[in-house]
Design a protein around this motif. Structure first.
Motif, mmCIF file in Angstrom:
data_model
loop_
_atom_site.group_PDB
_atom_site.id
_atom_site.type_symbol
_atom_site.label_atom_id
_atom_site.label_comp_id
_atom_site.label_asym_id
_atom_site.label_seq_id
_atom_site.Cartn_x
_atom_site.Cartn_y
_atom_site.Cartn_z
ATOM 1 N N ASP A 218 49.895 32.257 47.761
ATOM 2 C CA ASP A 218 49.700 32.194 49.208
ATOM 3 C C ASP A 218 50.689 31.227 49.848
ATOM 4 O OD1 ASP A 218 47.496 33.868 48.869
ATOM 5 O OD2 ASP A 218 46.149 32.168 48.581
ATOM 6 N N ALA A 219 51.043 31.518 51.084
ATOM 7 C CA ALA A 219 51.904 30.641 51.866
ATOM 8 C C ALA A 219 51.086 30.056 53.006
ATOM 9 C CB ALA A 219 53.104 31.404 52.415
ATOM 10 N N ILE A 220 51.167 28.759 53.175
ATOM 11 C CA ILE A 220 50.399 28.059 54.199
ATOM 12 C C ILE A 220 51.338 27.665 55.340
ATOM 13 C CG2 ILE A 220 48.794 26.184 54.661
ATOM 14 C CD1 ILE A 220 47.860 28.126 52.472
ATOM 15 N N PHE A 221 51.084 28.222 56.532
ATOM 16 C CA PHE A 221 51.900 27.907 57.697
ATOM 17 C C PHE A 221 51.358 26.698 58.458
ATOM 18 C CE2 PHE A 221 52.714 32.351 56.810
ATOM 19 C CZ PHE A 221 54.077 32.467 56.996
ATOM 20 N N SER A 222 50.037 26.586 58.501
ATOM 21 C CA SER A 222 49.385 25.492 59.208
ATOM 22 C C SER A 222 47.941 25.441 58.736
ATOM 23 C CB SER A 222 49.440 25.712 60.727
ATOM 24 O OG SER A 222 48.636 26.835 61.088
ATOM 25 N N SER A 223 47.161 24.548 59.319
ATOM 26 C CA SER A 223 45.762 24.424 58.913
ATOM 27 C C SER A 223 44.951 25.667 59.260
ATOM 28 C CB SER A 223 45.123 23.200 59.589
ATOM 29 O OG SER A 223 45.196 23.317 61.006
#
Length: 202
Positions: A118-123
């Motif tokens: 998974d890629a996390i862009f923001s909270s």
């Protein structure tokens, strides 16, 4: 003995954030014994000078007037023969080191062609990889996983590099060509791992 993982990072005019990125690469090398190479596309803002002071010659090169796909290809050619897996990480993007350590243990036993997470862009914003069971039927549209941070078997790049004529979507084109070849040959082995978690630059 091949490096278990080599990270290819490309940059262009990233003087304000390149030092933090180099520190992250060095931390990954120290704690997980991974390899890395940084390819600069011809920065004019001091990035090149910072990198020449921060990295060994074998860990850094500069290509003037380079596209991202030319830079990726250069990095691949430099490390593919000595690497089991290759990943691509943009400046400002970073791995969760503890999770990546677990992911590397997991792939050791199954040796997938492509391992993604998974890629996390923001909270509040996250990009989840396509479920593995749907990969066999994927054939078009957006990338089924975030390219940044995904682990690719180095063997996938033998005679199959990125098309340097593309300005965008070269990674999509590469994966489509790989899928077309897959239909004629052996099916690719995909693995989704929650422990491959990449935090992307805002």
């Amino acid at each position: 003995m091949k490096n278990r993982l080599t990270i290819v990072s490309t940059c262009l005019n990233e003087s304000s954030s390149i030092q933090a990125h180099v520190k992250h690469l060095k931390d990954l090398a120290h704690f997980l014994s991974v390899n890395y190479i940084v390819v600069d596309g011809g920065s004019l803002d001091g990035t090149h000078e910072i990198l020449t002071k921060s990295l060994l010659h074998s860990k850094y090169c500069q290509l003037h007037h380079s596209s991202i796909y030319r830079a990726w290809n250069h990095g691949i050619r430099a490390v593919a023969e000595q690497s089991q897996y290759i990943s691509f990480l943009g400046v400002g993007d970073y791995y969760d080191i503890d999770r990546l350590s677990k992911a590397l243990v997991a792939i050791d036993s199954s040796l997938p062609d492509i391992a993604y997470g998974d890629a996390i862009f923001s909270s509040t914003k996250k990009s989840k990889g396509l479920p593995v069971e749907r990969m066999a039927t994927w054939h078009w549209g957006r990338l089924p996983f975030c390219h940044s941070g995904t682990l690719f078997s180095a063997s996938l790049f033998h005679n199959n590099l990125f098309n340097e004529e593309y300005k965008i979507a070269g990674d999509l084109d590469w994966l489509l060509r790989l899928h077309n070849a897959e239909r004629k040959n052996t099916a690719l082995n995909y693995m989704y791992l929650e422990d491959i978690r990449v935090y992307l630059k805002p």
